[in-house]
Design a protein around this motif. Structure first.
Motif, short mmCIF file in Angstrom:
data_model
loop_
_atom_site.label_atom_id
_atom_site.label_comp_id
_atom_site.label_asym_id
_atom_site.label_seq_id
_atom_site.Cartn_x
_atom_site.Cartn_y
_atom_site.Cartn_z
N GLY A 274 -1.72 35.74 -1.03
CA GLY A 274 -2.90 35.93 -0.21
C GLY A 274 -3.94 36.82 -0.88
N LEU A 275 -3.47 37.83 -1.63
CA LEU A 275 -4.39 38.72 -2.33
C LEU A 275 -5.14 37.97 -3.43
N LEU A 276 -4.42 37.15 -4.19
CA LEU A 276 -5.08 36.37 -5.24
C LEU A 276 -6.04 35.35 -4.63
N TYR A 277 -5.61 34.73 -3.55
CA TYR A 277 -6.46 33.75 -2.86
C TYR A 277 -7.75 34.40 -2.39
N GLY A 278 -7.65 35.69 -2.02
CA GLY A 278 -8.83 36.43 -1.58
C GLY A 278 -9.87 36.57 -2.67
N VAL A 279 -9.45 36.56 -3.95
CA VAL A 279 -10.40 36.62 -5.06
C VAL A 279 -11.36 35.44 -4.98
N MET A 280 -10.82 34.26 -4.72
CA MET A 280 -11.65 33.07 -4.58
C MET A 280 -12.45 33.11 -3.29
N GLY A 281 -11.79 33.54 -2.20
CA GLY A 281 -12.44 33.51 -0.90
C GLY A 281 -13.61 34.46 -0.79
N VAL A 282 -13.45 35.69 -1.29
CA VAL A 282 -14.52 36.67 -1.22
C VAL A 282 -15.71 36.23 -2.07
N GLY A 283 -15.43 35.80 -3.30
CA GLY A 283 -16.50 35.32 -4.17
C GLY A 283 -17.21 34.11 -3.58
N SER A 284 -16.43 33.24 -2.99
CA SER A 284 -16.99 32.04 -2.37
C SER A 284 -17.92 32.39 -1.22
N ALA A 285 -17.51 33.35 -0.39
CA ALA A 285 -18.33 33.75 0.75
C ALA A 285 -19.64 34.37 0.29
N THR A 326 -4.52 35.05 -15.53
CA THR A 326 -5.27 33.82 -15.83
C THR A 326 -5.52 33.02 -14.55
N MET A 327 -4.60 33.10 -13.60
CA MET A 327 -4.82 32.44 -12.31
C MET A 327 -6.02 33.07 -11.60
N MET A 328 -6.15 34.38 -11.70
CA MET A 328 -7.25 35.08 -11.06
C MET A 328 -8.60 34.63 -11.65
N ILE A 329 -8.63 34.42 -12.96
CA ILE A 329 -9.85 33.95 -13.62
C ILE A 329 -10.23 32.56 -13.10
N ALA A 330 -9.23 31.68 -13.02
CA ALA A 330 -9.49 30.33 -12.52
C ALA A 330 -9.99 30.36 -11.08
N LEU A 331 -9.37 31.20 -10.25
CA LEU A 331 -9.77 31.31 -8.85
C LEU A 331 -11.19 31.85 -8.72
N ALA A 332 -11.55 32.80 -9.56
CA ALA A 332 -12.90 33.36 -9.52
C ALA A 332 -13.95 32.30 -9.85
N ILE A 333 -13.66 31.47 -10.83
CA ILE A 333 -14.59 30.40 -11.21
C ILE A 333 -14.70 29.37 -10.08
N GLY A 335 -14.26 29.93 -7.01
CA GLY A 335 -14.97 30.54 -5.91
C GLY A 335 -16.48 30.40 -6.04
N ILE A 336 -16.97 30.35 -7.29
CA ILE A 336 -18.40 30.15 -7.53
C ILE A 336 -18.85 28.78 -7.01
N GLY A 337 -17.95 27.80 -7.11
CA GLY A 337 -18.32 26.43 -6.74
C GLY A 337 -18.06 26.06 -5.30
N ILE A 338 -16.98 26.57 -4.71
CA ILE A 338 -16.54 26.05 -3.42
C ILE A 338 -17.48 26.42 -2.27
N GLY A 339 -17.93 27.68 -2.22
CA GLY A 339 -18.79 28.11 -1.12
C GLY A 339 -20.12 27.37 -1.07
N PRO A 340 -20.89 27.36 -2.17
CA PRO A 340 -22.16 26.64 -2.16
C PRO A 340 -22.00 25.14 -1.91
N THR A 341 -20.89 24.55 -2.38
CA THR A 341 -20.66 23.13 -2.10
C THR A 341 -20.52 22.89 -0.61
N LEU A 342 -19.76 23.75 0.05
CA LEU A 342 -19.56 23.62 1.49
C LEU A 342 -20.86 23.80 2.26
#
Length: 423
Positions: A274-285, A326-333, A335-342
């Motif tokens: 959940g903490l790693l997933y938050g890296v993507m979620g926070v950046g996405s928001a 490396t998973m965190m790096i992938a999730l961060a990238i 996150g840049i795409g998922i929020g604006p796409t939505l």
């Protein structure tokens, strides 16, 4: 097409000055209530999975149960949106708040009472079927207020900003929802998240239904609540391509969280998923909120392609990840795409909604996310258990490819050089 006449109670009176912003029209309490009211929806899929796995000891049944929630939402969500368009949101949401709270409690009792698996699945469908989709209803309500009560010159920018806020709010609750489920399940009991969701549903969805803005009905509806547009317009290619694209986003959410959990479980730290997933979620928001400040010349169809391409590119890195770093790096990238796409997909949905049917379209899109999330989580869980984490990590790539492919189709369907003001 001429607008059908409206009676005085059809919508809230227009503001006296053109400077009245959406926050002033809707009021701050509206946004607070709407935010908390959507939290139970984000807790349902994970909460159901947690209870079934804990009480029955079957990850497979848990995955199927989560998918059953999505099935219920897929079958009934758009119908509930149509009912809200036809009869108004207040009555529909009040009924759903009570019904969904009762179904969450009933499901918990069925699971712990040792009911047959078929009964567990049936009650899970009931949860999805009665789910009060506050986020789509809120989008529809706000778009109606913007369209009916704000000057035409500020509508495009206001709608874009509203979709950005709503998507950021969704991102936040979809990250915080599973986190809250984990806290309640760990601190109290596995059944606590669903009972908590039931209480939140009755209290805050009820408050959302009773808020004065629930009286807002599109001026396109006549005195009997009928829309001037035909039902067939809901199945126009321009609408369906958005539904497919947002289904891909939902699939990404479900497959990514599940495969990430498996990835961390392989390293003996599943609780950190959940903490790693938050890296993507926070950046996405954060990026979702930033969409409102993108230049108008950066058209909606270009935004969809650009940000879904970033999402797809980030997901391809999942083939190379070998550590949490490396998973965190992938999730961060990603996150840049998922929020604006939505955000962009919802903006297209708002722009292409047939007259008087915005709640129907928004619930179609909301159902697409939940269906994609539920099915994605179920398939990823089964694949991770039977074929390993590496195989499960391919699924987010497929989901991102669906969102990108829909963006390509949308590019062809859109008019030449579509802008935010005219998509």
């Amino acid at each position: 097409m001429s607008h059908a006449p409206s009676t005085p109670h059809d919508h809230v009176p227009a503001p006296t000055t053109e400077s009245a912003g959406l926050l002033r029209i809707a009021g701050l309490p509206y946004f607070l209530i709407a935010f908390i009211a959507r939290l139970p929806f984000a807790m349902m899929v994970v909460g159901v999975l947690t209870v079934v796995v804990s009480a029955r000891g079957s990850l497979s049944l848990g995955g199927l149960t989560s998918a059953a929630v999505g099935l219920g939402t897929a079958c009934f969500g758009p119908l509930l949106g149509a009912a809200a368009d036809r009869f108004g949101q207040r009555m529909v949401l009040l009924v759903l708040a009570i019904a969904n709270g009762a179904m969450l409690v009933l499901f918990t009792l069925v699971v712990y009472a040792g009911g047959a698996d078929a009964l567990v699945l049936l009650s899970a469908v009931g949860i999805g079927a009665t789910a009060p989709q506050v986020a789509p209803m809120s989008r529809s309500r706000l778009v109606t207020m913007i369209t009916d009560r704000m000057p035409e010159s500020v509508r495009p920018r206001t709608i874009s900003g509203t979709m950005a806020y709503e998507s950021a709010a969704d991102e936040t609750v979809f990250v915080f929802g599973p986190f809250l489920v984990g806290i309640l399940a760990s601190a109290l009991a596995p059944w606590a998240p669903l009972i908590g969701a039931a209480v939140l549903t009755v209290v805050f969805v009820g408050a959302f239904a009773l808020h004065p803005s629930a009286r807002a009905v599109s001026m396109h509806r006549d005195g009997d609540g009928r829309a001037p547009s035909a039902v067939s317009e809901l199945f126009a290619p321009g609408v369906l391509v958005v539904v497919v694209g947002i289904l891909g986003v939902g699939m990404f959410f479900g497959t990514m969280l599940t495969s990430l959990t498996s990835f961390m479980a392989d390293r003996g730290a599943s609780e950190q998923a959940g903490l790693l997933y938050g890296v993507m979620g926070v950046g996405s928001a954060i990026l979702a909120l930033g969409v409102a400040w993108l230049p108008v010349r950066f058209s909606l169809r270009a935004r969809w392609l650009t940000f879904s391409a970033i999402l797809l590119g980030g997901s391809l890195l999942l083939l190379l990840v070998d550590s949490p770093a490396t998973m965190m790096i992938a999730l961060a990238i990603m996150g840049i795409g998922i929020g604006p796409t939505l955000v962009t997909q919802y903006s297209f949905g708002a722009a292409r909604s047939p007259l008087g049917r915005s709640a129907t379209v928004m619930t179609m899109l909301g159902s697409g996310i939940v269906v994609g999330q539920s099915l994605g989580a179920a398939v990823a869980g089964d694949l991770a258990e039977n074929a390993g984490t590496g195989s499960a990590l391919v699924l987010p790539i497929i989901a991102a490819a669906v969102a990108f492919a829909a963006g390509l189709v949308n590019w062809r369907l859109s008019t030449a050089r579509p802008r935010v003001a005219s998509v």
